[in-house]
Design a protein around this motif. Structure first.
Motif, PDB file in Angstrom:
ATOM      1  N   ASN A 210      14.519  29.203  51.440  1.00  0.00           N
ATOM      2  CA  ASN A 210      15.340  28.458  50.482  1.00  0.00           C
ATOM      3  C   ASN A 210      15.134  28.983  49.061  1.00  0.00           C
ATOM      4  O   ASN A 210      14.874  28.236  48.124  1.00  0.00           O
ATOM      5  CB  ASN A 210      15.058  26.952  50.559  1.00  0.00           C
ATOM      6  N   LYS A 211      15.221  30.310  48.941  1.00  0.00           N
ATOM      7  CA  LYS A 211      14.992  30.959  47.652  1.00  0.00           C
ATOM      8  C   LYS A 211      16.104  31.971  47.413  1.00  0.00           C
ATOM      9  O   LYS A 211      16.498  32.700  48.319  1.00  0.00           O
ATOM     10  CB  LYS A 211      13.630  31.653  47.655  1.00  0.00           C
ATOM     11  N   GLU A 212      16.594  32.010  46.185  1.00  0.00           N
ATOM     12  CA  GLU A 212      17.640  32.958  45.817  1.00  0.00           C
ATOM     13  C   GLU A 212      17.156  33.793  44.641  1.00  0.00           C
ATOM     14  O   GLU A 212      16.610  33.259  43.681  1.00  0.00           O
ATOM     15  CB  GLU A 212      18.929  32.216  45.459  1.00  0.00           C
ATOM     16  N   ILE A 213      17.363  35.102  44.733  1.00  0.00           N
ATOM     17  CA  ILE A 213      16.941  36.001  43.662  1.00  0.00           C
ATOM     18  C   ILE A 213      18.125  36.873  43.247  1.00  0.00           C
ATOM     19  O   ILE A 213      19.066  37.058  44.001  1.00  0.00           O
ATOM     20  CB  ILE A 213      15.735  36.876  44.083  1.00  0.00           C
ATOM     21  N   VAL A 214      18.048  37.408  42.053  1.00  0.00           N
ATOM     22  CA  VAL A 214      19.080  38.304  41.537  1.00  0.00           C
ATOM     23  C   VAL A 214      18.579  39.736  41.669  1.00  0.00           C
ATOM     24  O   VAL A 214      17.418  40.024  41.357  1.00  0.00           O
ATOM     25  CB  VAL A 214      19.402  37.971  40.061  1.00  0.00           C
ATOM     26  N   ALA A 215      19.472  40.613  42.125  1.00  0.00           N
ATOM     27  CA  ALA A 215      19.100  42.019  42.285  1.00  0.00           C
ATOM     28  C   ALA A 215      20.188  42.908  41.696  1.00  0.00           C
ATOM     29  O   ALA A 215      21.376  42.611  41.822  1.00  0.00           O
ATOM     30  CB  ALA A 215      18.908  42.341  43.760  1.00  0.00           C
ATOM     31  N   ALA A 216      19.794  43.985  41.065  1.00  0.00           N
ATOM     32  CA  ALA A 216      20.744  44.978  40.563  1.00  0.00           C
ATOM     33  C   ALA A 216      21.383  45.692  41.744  1.00  0.00           C
ATOM     34  O   ALA A 216      20.778  45.795  42.819  1.00  0.00           O
ATOM     35  CB  ALA A 216      20.024  45.978  39.674  1.00  0.00           C
ATOM     36  N   ASP A 217      22.602  46.172  41.572  1.00  0.00           N
ATOM     37  CA  ASP A 217      23.245  46.951  42.628  1.00  0.00           C
ATOM     38  C   ASP A 217      22.367  48.128  43.013  1.00  0.00           C
ATOM     39  O   ASP A 217      21.809  48.813  42.152  1.00  0.00           O
ATOM     40  CB  ASP A 217      24.614  47.456  42.162  1.00  0.00           C
ATOM     41  N   GLY A 218      22.238  48.343  44.311  1.00  0.00           N
ATOM     42  CA  GLY A 218      21.430  49.448  44.815  1.00  0.00           C
ATOM     43  C   GLY A 218      19.971  49.103  45.002  1.00  0.00           C
ATOM     44  O   GLY A 218      19.168  49.961  45.368  1.00  0.00           O
ATOM     45  N   ALA A 219      19.593  47.835  44.788  1.00  0.00           N
ATOM     46  CA  ALA A 219      18.192  47.424  44.955  1.00  0.00           C
ATOM     47  C   ALA A 219      17.804  47.447  46.429  1.00  0.00           C
ATOM     48  O   ALA A 219      18.602  47.116  47.309  1.00  0.00           O
ATOM     49  CB  ALA A 219      17.978  46.029  44.383  1.00  0.00           C
ATOM     50  N   ASN A 220      16.573  47.835  46.707  1.00  0.00           N
ATOM     51  CA  ASN A 220      16.042  47.872  48.057  1.00  0.00           C
ATOM     52  C   ASN A 220      15.644  46.456  48.476  1.00  0.00           C
ATOM     53  O   ASN A 220      14.884  45.782  47.776  1.00  0.00           O
ATOM     54  CB  ASN A 220      14.838  48.816  48.102  1.00  0.00           C
ATOM     55  N   LEU A 221      16.134  46.012  49.619  1.00  0.00           N
ATOM     56  CA  LEU A 221      15.910  44.641  50.080  1.00  0.00           C
ATOM     57  C   LEU A 221      14.426  44.337  50.297  1.00  0.00           C
ATOM     58  O   LEU A 221      13.940  43.278  49.901  1.00  0.00           O
ATOM     59  CB  LEU A 221      16.707  44.392  51.360  1.00  0.00           C
ATOM     60  N   ARG A 222      13.693  45.256  50.904  1.00  0.00           N
ATOM     61  CA  ARG A 222      12.257  45.041  51.147  1.00  0.00           C
ATOM     62  C   ARG A 222      11.495  44.890  49.837  1.00  0.00           C
ATOM     63  O   ARG A 222      10.690  43.970  49.679  1.00  0.00           O
ATOM     64  CB  ARG A 222      11.679  46.206  51.957  1.00  0.00           C
ATOM     65  N   LEU A 223      11.760  45.776  48.886  1.00  0.00           N
ATOM     66  CA  LEU A 223      11.040  45.716  47.609  1.00  0.00           C
ATOM     67  C   LEU A 223      11.345  44.439  46.848  1.00  0.00           C
ATOM     68  O   LEU A 223      10.449  43.814  46.272  1.00  0.00           O
ATOM     69  CB  LEU A 223      11.374  46.935  46.754  1.00  0.00           C
ATOM     70  N   LYS A 224      12.623  44.010  46.841  1.00  0.00           N
ATOM     71  CA  LYS A 224      12.985  42.768  46.142  1.00  0.00           C
ATOM     72  C   LYS A 224      12.315  41.567  46.792  1.00  0.00           C
ATOM     73  O   LYS A 224      11.873  40.649  46.109  1.00  0.00           O
ATOM     74  CB  LYS A 224      14.507  42.580  46.105  1.00  0.00           C
ATOM     75  N   ALA A 225      12.223  41.572  48.111  1.00  0.00           N
ATOM     76  CA  ALA A 225      11.552  40.471  48.811  1.00  0.00           C
ATOM     77  C   ALA A 225      10.081  40.417  48.419  1.00  0.00           C
ATOM     78  O   ALA A 225       9.568  39.358  48.019  1.00  0.00           O
ATOM     79  CB  ALA A 225      11.698  40.636  50.325  1.00  0.00           C
ATOM     80  N   ILE A 226       9.403  41.538  48.486  1.00  0.00           N
ATOM     81  CA  ILE A 226       7.973  41.589  48.167  1.00  0.00           C
ATOM     82  C   ILE A 226       7.734  41.208  46.705  1.00  0.00           C
ATOM     83  O   ILE A 226       6.832  40.418  46.413  1.00  0.00           O
ATOM     84  CB  ILE A 226       7.397  42.983  48.490  1.00  0.00           C
ATOM     85  N   GLU A 227       8.541  41.740  45.796  1.00  0.00           N
ATOM     86  CA  GLU A 227       8.399  41.427  44.364  1.00  0.00           C
ATOM     87  C   GLU A 227       8.529  39.932  44.082  1.00  0.00           C
ATOM     88  O   GLU A 227       7.987  39.429  43.103  1.00  0.00           O
ATOM     89  CB  GLU A 227       9.476  42.155  43.549  1.00  0.00           C
TER      90      GLU A 227
END
Length: 98
Positions: free
Chosen positions: A10-27
């Motif tokens: 139940n969490k939403e994050i903002v990512a720049a276009d081209g962001a790696n899904l694994r890295l954004k999750a870990i960050e």
């Protein structure tokens, strides 16, 4: 920019276009690995298939499946992806540890 919604968390994050899904999750503190996989994962090189996620919305906003994913997921639905091989280009909803 695209929002990544992690359904179970139940969490939403903002990512720049081209962001790696694994890295954004870990960050952002999203745990994409099962207990054993935390110790045995390949670190994001697409070799172990332990960062599998299910895309429930926005599949069209992701990079195409890689050859590695096509080999690993021959018998899985098209919406199963390796987070480490997936680039986000728009809004998407993700289920971790499907």
């Amino acid at each position: 920019m695209g929002n990544i919604k992690f359904v179970k968390e139940n969490k939403e994050i903002v990512a720049a276009d081209g962001a790696n899904l694994r890295l954004k999750a870990i960050e952002n503190g999203i745990d994409i690995y099962t207990f054993l996989s935390k110790m045995t994962n390949c670190g994001g090189y697409g070799q172990c298939a332990t960062c599998v996620v299910e895309i429930v919305e926005g599949l069209e906003n992701l990079s195409p499946r890689t050859d590695v994913e096509n080999k690993k997921f021959k018998k899985k639905p098209e919406n199963y992806r390796l987070a480490c091989q997936t680039l986000v280009n728009g809004p998407v909803s993700v289920v971790t540890k499907p």
